[in-house]
Design a protein around this motif. Sequence first.
Motif, PDB file in Angstrom:
ATOM      1  N   VAL A  46       4.552   0.177   1.387  1.00 52.10           N
ATOM      2  CA  VAL A  46       4.856  -0.117   2.774  1.00 52.10           C
ATOM      3  C   VAL A  46       3.755  -1.148   2.487  1.00 52.10           C
ATOM      4  O   VAL A  46       2.936  -1.733   1.767  1.00 52.10           O
ATOM      5  CB  VAL A  46       5.045   0.222   3.833  1.00 52.10           C
ATOM      6  CG1 VAL A  46       5.483   1.840   4.244  1.00 52.10           C
ATOM      7  CG2 VAL A  46       3.335   1.046   4.275  1.00 52.10           C
ATOM      8  N   GLN A  47       4.266  -2.912   3.073  1.00 49.25           N
ATOM      9  CA  GLN A  47       3.578  -4.244   3.800  1.00 49.25           C
ATOM     10  C   GLN A  47       2.811  -3.448   5.374  1.00 49.25           C
ATOM     11  O   GLN A  47       4.030  -3.467   6.249  1.00 49.25           O
ATOM     12  CB  GLN A  47       4.086  -5.367   3.600  1.00 49.25           C
ATOM     13  CG  GLN A  47       3.677  -5.380   1.860  1.00 49.25           C
ATOM     14  CD  GLN A  47       4.155  -7.184   1.947  1.00 49.25           C
ATOM     15  OE1 GLN A  47       5.307  -7.461   2.553  1.00 49.25           O
ATOM     16  NE2 GLN A  47       3.921  -7.969   1.068  1.00 49.25           N
ATOM     17  N   VAL A 100       0.356  -1.522   0.205  1.00 56.10           N
ATOM     18  CA  VAL A 100       0.108  -0.170   0.086  1.00 56.10           C
ATOM     19  C   VAL A 100       0.576   1.232   0.127  1.00 56.10           C
ATOM     20  O   VAL A 100       1.888   1.079   0.409  1.00 56.10           O
ATOM     21  CB  VAL A 100      -0.903  -0.455   1.311  1.00 56.10           C
ATOM     22  CG1 VAL A 100      -2.050  -1.243   1.561  1.00 56.10           C
ATOM     23  CG2 VAL A 100       0.090  -0.304   2.349  1.00 56.10           C
ATOM     24  N   LYS A 101      -0.053   2.507  -0.585  1.00 58.82           N
ATOM     25  CA  LYS A 101       0.976   3.373  -0.399  1.00 58.82           C
ATOM     26  C   LYS A 101       0.890   4.428   0.582  1.00 58.82           C
ATOM     27  O   LYS A 101      -0.187   4.154   0.722  1.00 58.82           O
ATOM     28  CB  LYS A 101       1.015   4.190  -1.960  1.00 58.82           C
ATOM     29  CG  LYS A 101       1.748   5.330  -2.487  1.00 58.82           C
ATOM     30  CD  LYS A 101       1.104   5.747  -3.539  1.00 58.82           C
ATOM     31  CE  LYS A 101       2.570   6.708  -4.284  1.00 58.82           C
ATOM     32  NZ  LYS A 101       2.594   7.743  -5.738  1.00 58.82           N
ATOM     33  N   VAL A 102       2.229   5.183   0.720  1.00 58.99           N
ATOM     34  CA  VAL A 102       1.753   5.782   2.188  1.00 58.99           C
ATOM     35  C   VAL A 102       1.346   7.515   0.950  1.00 58.99           C
ATOM     36  O   VAL A 102       2.308   7.656   0.803  1.00 58.99           O
ATOM     37  CB  VAL A 102       3.216   5.810   2.792  1.00 58.99           C
ATOM     38  CG1 VAL A 102       3.058   7.145   4.058  1.00 58.99           C
ATOM     39  CG2 VAL A 102       3.723   5.019   3.063  1.00 58.99           C
ATOM     40  N   GLY A 103       1.001   7.442   2.159  1.00 60.98           N
ATOM     41  CA  GLY A 103       0.086   8.908   1.962  1.00 60.98           C
ATOM     42  C   GLY A 103       0.567  10.310   3.092  1.00 60.98           C
ATOM     43  O   GLY A 103       0.565   9.711   3.618  1.00 60.98           O
ATOM     44  N   ARG A 104       0.047  11.246   2.984  1.00 64.80           N
ATOM     45  CA  ARG A 104      -0.093  12.741   3.694  1.00 64.80           C
ATOM     46  C   ARG A 104      -0.845  11.547   5.343  1.00 64.80           C
ATOM     47  O   ARG A 104      -0.313  12.745   6.368  1.00 64.80           O
ATOM     48  CB  ARG A 104       0.154  14.008   3.136  1.00 64.80           C
ATOM     49  CG  ARG A 104      -1.404  14.037   2.646  1.00 64.80           C
ATOM     50  CD  ARG A 104      -1.259  15.700   2.514  1.00 64.80           C
ATOM     51  NE  ARG A 104      -2.702  15.834   1.679  1.00 64.80           N
ATOM     52  CZ  ARG A 104      -2.202  16.713   0.874  1.00 64.80           C
ATOM     53  NH1 ARG A 104      -1.897  17.183   0.739  1.00 64.80           N
ATOM     54  NH2 ARG A 104      -3.526  16.738   0.101  1.00 64.80           N
ATOM     55  N   ASN A 105      -1.745  11.507   5.196  1.00 69.85           N
ATOM     56  CA  ASN A 105      -2.621  10.925   5.859  1.00 69.85           C
ATOM     57  C   ASN A 105      -2.101   9.457   6.173  1.00 69.85           C
ATOM     58  O   ASN A 105      -3.100   9.033   7.262  1.00 69.85           O
ATOM     59  CB  ASN A 105      -4.254  10.902   5.420  1.00 69.85           C
ATOM     60  CG  ASN A 105      -4.182  12.955   5.958  1.00 69.85           C
ATOM     61  OD1 ASN A 105      -3.687  13.270   6.163  1.00 69.85           O
ATOM     62  ND2 ASN A 105      -5.049  12.989   4.768  1.00 69.85           N
ATOM     63  N   GLY A 106      -1.645   8.850   5.996  1.00 67.61           N
ATOM     64  CA  GLY A 106      -1.241   7.601   6.591  1.00 67.61           C
ATOM     65  C   GLY A 106      -1.649   6.419   5.586  1.00 67.61           C
ATOM     66  O   GLY A 106      -1.257   6.759   4.509  1.00 67.61           O
ATOM     67  N   VAL A 107      -2.268   5.394   5.828  1.00 65.43           N
ATOM     68  CA  VAL A 107      -2.044   4.144   5.351  1.00 65.43           C
ATOM     69  C   VAL A 107      -3.712   4.174   4.703  1.00 65.43           C
ATOM     70  O   VAL A 107      -3.971   3.814   5.607  1.00 65.43           O
ATOM     71  CB  VAL A 107      -1.431   3.278   4.648  1.00 65.43           C
ATOM     72  CG1 VAL A 107       0.145   3.709   4.646  1.00 65.43           C
ATOM     73  CG2 VAL A 107      -1.440   2.749   6.462  1.00 65.43           C
ATOM     74  N   ALA A 113       8.518  -2.333   2.010  1.00 64.38           N
ATOM     75  CA  ALA A 113       7.834  -3.412   0.902  1.00 64.38           C
ATOM     76  C   ALA A 113       9.635  -5.197   0.796  1.00 64.38           C
ATOM     77  O   ALA A 113      10.623  -4.531   1.056  1.00 64.38           O
ATOM     78  CB  ALA A 113       7.936  -3.045  -0.228  1.00 64.38           C
ATOM     79  N   PRO A 114       9.666  -5.592   0.462  1.00 68.05           N
ATOM     80  CA  PRO A 114      10.617  -6.651   0.176  1.00 68.05           C
ATOM     81  C   PRO A 114      11.333  -5.944  -1.132  1.00 68.05           C
ATOM     82  O   PRO A 114      11.147  -5.414  -1.987  1.00 68.05           O
ATOM     83  CB  PRO A 114       9.711  -7.817  -0.659  1.00 68.05           C
ATOM     84  CG  PRO A 114       7.851  -7.760  -0.062  1.00 68.05           C
ATOM     85  CD  PRO A 114       8.112  -7.131  -0.086  1.00 68.05           C
ATOM     86  N   PRO A 115      12.469  -6.560  -0.446  1.00 65.10           N
ATOM     87  CA  PRO A 115      12.998  -7.751  -0.195  1.00 65.10           C
ATOM     88  C   PRO A 115      13.795  -7.175   1.431  1.00 65.10           C
ATOM     89  O   PRO A 115      14.307  -8.090   1.793  1.00 65.10           O
ATOM     90  CB  PRO A 115      14.581  -7.781  -1.408  1.00 65.10           C
ATOM     91  CG  PRO A 115      14.834  -6.702  -2.026  1.00 65.10           C
ATOM     92  CD  PRO A 115      13.571  -5.644  -2.039  1.00 65.10           C
ATOM     93  N   GLU A 116      13.561  -5.883   1.591  1.00 65.09           N
ATOM     94  CA  GLU A 116      13.961  -5.650   2.907  1.00 65.09           C
ATOM     95  C   GLU A 116      13.798  -6.317   4.163  1.00 65.09           C
ATOM     96  O   GLU A 116      14.007  -6.870   4.885  1.00 65.09           O
ATOM     97  CB  GLU A 116      13.869  -3.674   2.879  1.00 65.09           C
ATOM     98  CG  GLU A 116      15.030  -3.399   2.208  1.00 65.09           C
ATOM     99  CD  GLU A 116      14.419  -2.819   0.768  1.00 65.09           C
ATOM    100  OE1 GLU A 116      12.816  -2.783   0.573  1.00 65.09           O
ATOM    101  OE2 GLU A 116      14.367  -2.877  -0.019  1.00 65.09           O
TER     102      GLU A 116
END
Length: 104
Positions: free
Chosen positions: A65-66, A36-43, A82-85
């Motif tokens: 992020v996941q 999911v994409k992080v926006g200015r108000n979170g996810v 997000a993967p691979p980290e």
Amino acid sequence: MEMQPPRLVYAANLGEIRTTTKEALGILLQITSRPVKVGRNGVVWDGRQYGRGEPWIKSWWGKYVQLRADDQDVTQVEVWSAPPENAQIATARAVELASWGPMD
């Protein structure tokens, strides 16, 4: 089974016993979101908004992020890169499901 009790046959054919830690098992049993994409108000995940106003958002804004959560408690989620980290970033609280009163 050659007339042996099932528990003895099971023990004789068991082979390698694998175990894990409680922490690793806890992570494995969590439900995981798609990226999911992080926006200015979170996810936003499953119609719920998480993390509005939290400090980690600024450095992750616009990135994917996941989210991982316990299916019995959706008032907060763990935010992972997000993967691979696959590194834990923060714990985010649900905006609509937050309890009344002051929060940490």
